[in-house]
Write a protein that holds these residues in place. Sequence first.
Motif, PDB file in Angstrom:
ATOM      1  N   ASN A   1       0.818  -1.209   0.000  1.00 45.14           N
ATOM      2  CA  ASN A   1       0.000   0.000   0.000  1.00 45.14           C
ATOM      3  C   ASN A   1       0.853   1.260   0.000  1.00 45.14           C
ATOM      4  O   ASN A   1       0.417   2.304  -0.498  1.00 45.14           O
ATOM      5  N   LEU A   2       2.044   1.176   0.542  1.00 44.86           N
ATOM      6  CA  LEU A   2       2.950   2.327   0.541  1.00 44.86           C
ATOM      7  C   LEU A   2       3.759   2.411  -0.747  1.00 44.86           C
ATOM      8  O   LEU A   2       3.996   3.501  -1.269  1.00 44.86           O
ATOM      9  N   VAL A   3       4.191   1.256  -1.255  1.00 44.13           N
ATOM     10  CA  VAL A   3       4.992   1.200  -2.489  1.00 44.13           C
ATOM     11  C   VAL A   3       4.367   0.137  -3.398  1.00 44.13           C
ATOM     12  O   VAL A   3       4.747  -1.033  -3.348  1.00 44.13           O
ATOM     13  N   PRO A   4       3.404   0.517  -4.227  1.00 49.95           N
ATOM     14  CA  PRO A   4       2.738  -0.468  -5.085  1.00 49.95           C
ATOM     15  C   PRO A   4       3.653  -1.103  -6.120  1.00 49.95           C
ATOM     16  O   PRO A   4       3.409  -2.221  -6.566  1.00 49.95           O
ATOM     17  N   ALA A   5       4.704  -0.396  -6.518  1.00 49.80           N
ATOM     18  CA  ALA A   5       5.670  -0.911  -7.488  1.00 49.80           C
ATOM     19  C   ALA A   5       7.006  -0.230  -7.230  1.00 49.80           C
ATOM     20  O   ALA A   5       7.049   0.916  -6.769  1.00 49.80           O
ATOM     21  N   PRO A   6       8.127  -0.900  -7.538  1.00 45.80           N
ATOM     22  CA  PRO A   6       9.441  -0.315  -7.245  1.00 45.80           C
ATOM     23  C   PRO A   6       9.688   1.046  -7.888  1.00 45.80           C
ATOM     24  O   PRO A   6      10.429   1.867  -7.346  1.00 45.80           O
ATOM     25  N   SER A   7       9.078   1.295  -9.043  1.00 44.14           N
ATOM     26  CA  SER A   7       9.312   2.553  -9.749  1.00 44.14           C
ATOM     27  C   SER A   7       8.297   3.630  -9.415  1.00 44.14           C
ATOM     28  O   SER A   7       8.344   4.716  -9.979  1.00 44.14           O
ATOM     29  N   GLY A   8       7.355   3.336  -8.503  1.00 43.83           N
ATOM     30  CA  GLY A   8       6.364   4.321  -8.116  1.00 43.83           C
ATOM     31  C   GLY A   8       5.165   4.319  -9.054  1.00 43.83           C
ATOM     32  O   GLY A   8       5.090   3.500  -9.967  1.00 43.83           O
ATOM     33  N   PRO A   9       4.197   5.246  -8.858  1.00 43.79           N
ATOM     34  CA  PRO A   9       4.193   6.288  -7.821  1.00 43.79           C
ATOM     35  C   PRO A   9       3.958   5.701  -6.435  1.00 43.79           C
ATOM     36  O   PRO A   9       3.383   4.621  -6.308  1.00 43.79           O
ATOM     37  N   PHE A  10       4.413   6.431  -5.411  1.00 43.82           N
ATOM     38  CA  PHE A  10       4.359   5.951  -4.051  1.00 43.82           C
ATOM     39  C   PHE A  10       3.342   6.734  -3.226  1.00 43.82           C
ATOM     40  O   PHE A  10       2.954   7.845  -3.571  1.00 43.82           O
ATOM     41  N   HIS A  11       2.953   6.128  -2.120  1.00 45.10           N
ATOM     42  CA  HIS A  11       1.985   6.753  -1.225  1.00 45.10           C
ATOM     43  C   HIS A  11       2.589   8.015  -0.615  1.00 45.10           C
ATOM     44  O   HIS A  11       3.779   8.041  -0.277  1.00 45.10           O
ATOM     45  N   PRO A  12       1.802   9.082  -0.459  1.00 40.93           N
ATOM     46  CA  PRO A  12       2.350  10.320   0.127  1.00 40.93           C
ATOM     47  C   PRO A  12       2.830  10.172   1.563  1.00 40.93           C
ATOM     48  O   PRO A  12       3.580  11.024   2.047  1.00 40.93           O
ATOM     49  N   ASP A  13       2.430   9.101   2.258  1.00 41.93           N
ATOM     50  CA  ASP A  13       2.921   8.875   3.619  1.00 41.93           C
ATOM     51  C   ASP A  13       4.302   8.236   3.638  1.00 41.93           C
ATOM     52  O   ASP A  13       4.899   8.084   4.709  1.00 41.93           O
ATOM     53  N   TYR A  14       4.820   7.854   2.467  1.00 40.50           N
ATOM     54  CA  TYR A  14       6.090   7.121   2.391  1.00 40.50           C
ATOM     55  C   TYR A  14       7.283   8.057   2.264  1.00 40.50           C
ATOM     56  O   TYR A  14       7.262   9.038   1.514  1.00 40.50           O
ATOM     57  N   ILE A  15       8.360   7.748   3.002  1.00 38.15           N
ATOM     58  CA  ILE A  15       9.624   8.484   2.929  1.00 38.15           C
ATOM     59  C   ILE A  15      10.718   7.491   2.571  1.00 38.15           C
ATOM     60  O   ILE A  15      10.883   6.470   3.237  1.00 38.15           O
ATOM     61  N   ASP A  16      11.467   7.771   1.512  1.00 39.93           N
ATOM     62  CA  ASP A  16      12.504   6.860   1.047  1.00 39.93           C
ATOM     63  C   ASP A  16      13.840   7.157   1.712  1.00 39.93           C
ATOM     64  O   ASP A  16      14.150   8.304   2.011  1.00 39.93           O
ATOM     65  N   ASN A  17      14.611   6.096   1.925  1.00 39.20           N
ATOM     66  CA  ASN A  17      15.962   6.218   2.477  1.00 39.20           C
ATOM     67  C   ASN A  17      16.905   5.459   1.546  1.00 39.20           C
ATOM     68  O   ASN A  17      17.278   4.324   1.816  1.00 39.20           O
ATOM     69  N   PRO A  18      17.294   6.077   0.432  1.00 36.32           N
ATOM     70  CA  PRO A  18      18.076   5.363  -0.581  1.00 36.32           C
ATOM     71  C   PRO A  18      19.410   4.857  -0.051  1.00 36.32           C
ATOM     72  O   PRO A  18      20.050   5.486   0.790  1.00 36.32           O
ATOM     73  N   VAL A  19      19.809   3.702  -0.579  1.00 33.71           N
ATOM     74  CA  VAL A  19      21.090   3.108  -0.215  1.00 33.71           C
ATOM     75  C   VAL A  19      22.216   4.091  -0.518  1.00 33.71           C
ATOM     76  O   VAL A  19      22.297   4.653  -1.606  1.00 33.71           O
ATOM     77  N   GLY A  20      23.074   4.316   0.470  1.00 34.63           N
ATOM     78  CA  GLY A  20      24.243   5.160   0.289  1.00 34.63           C
ATOM     79  C   GLY A  20      24.022   6.641   0.425  1.00 34.63           C
ATOM     80  O   GLY A  20      24.966   7.414   0.353  1.00 34.63           O
ATOM     81  N   SER A  21      22.781   7.076   0.634  1.00 35.83           N
ATOM     82  CA  SER A  21      22.520   8.516   0.692  1.00 35.83           C
ATOM     83  C   SER A  21      23.015   9.155   1.978  1.00 35.83           C
ATOM     84  O   SER A  21      23.416  10.313   1.993  1.00 35.83           O
TER      85      SER A  21
END
Length: 293
Positions: A186-206
Amino acid sequence: MQRVFRPTTMAGLLAVATASTAWVAPASAFTIVQENDLNSLLTSLLGDTTGLSGFSASSTGSPQAFGLFSADPFSLGSGVVLSTGVVTQIPGTNLGSNDLSTNLNQPGIGLVPGEGGGSANTFDLAQLDISFFASDSVSDLFFTYVFGSDEFPEFGGSQYNDRFNLLLNGVNLAKLSDGQTVSINNLVPAPSGPFHPDYIDNPVGSGSFNTKLDGFTKPLTFQGSLLQNATNTLSIQIFDVSDGIYDSAVFIKGGTVGVVKPTVPEPGLVLGLLGIAGAALVGRQRRTFTSEE
């Protein structure tokens, strides 16, 4: 079952950056200590409990799955964490897509509906049950929480749909801001998005957040109607779905479990669109405790 990592595309990163807002990290270091003493967990969680009494608690799962956190990157401050892995491993820089992937070899809650139909098995349940009496002077229970996972975003839309339940008298009230249940898909329906507005990403290496979780929600508010002049039971459950790896966690803000609606922290804009996208390219045992209020 062994899983293959699927790298996130630039389009996906831009979608994340557009949908997500980064939180201002606290000045002190994010810390989690393992703690499964039920008295300590209750003491941390309870806030204004006017009209509530006779608290008792029990836990199910590995002792490694319970802890107390402080100075978190989610703007909660401090509180209690439950995980499908080892809680003390959660702080730190996110250096890989599976930094948090411990199979605790614990049972789950049984079968749950699977992605695309059918059913899926569950694993590594961590559960905290709190019972209490509510008088006729109170009507609702509240608290603030954040859900995070190492499943994000590459397994969004897949069978690995980790989630958690917040059951008040048997009714699951773990909800996103639009009323959907809180789950990976429900937060990330697919890896490429679009994503739920409640979701915050923490990319690897950032290095944007001091946590190995690949993503998490904004702080959300739990609200449920109490049974008046009766005993109520709150059950916090988190579990892996379809396999026992790629850990998920739920954080409950300390001092917010009670009868007063908590104030949800506001986001702070600390990273722009290009900053987020560019940075991402860098890389059953059961115990029982009883106490009277």
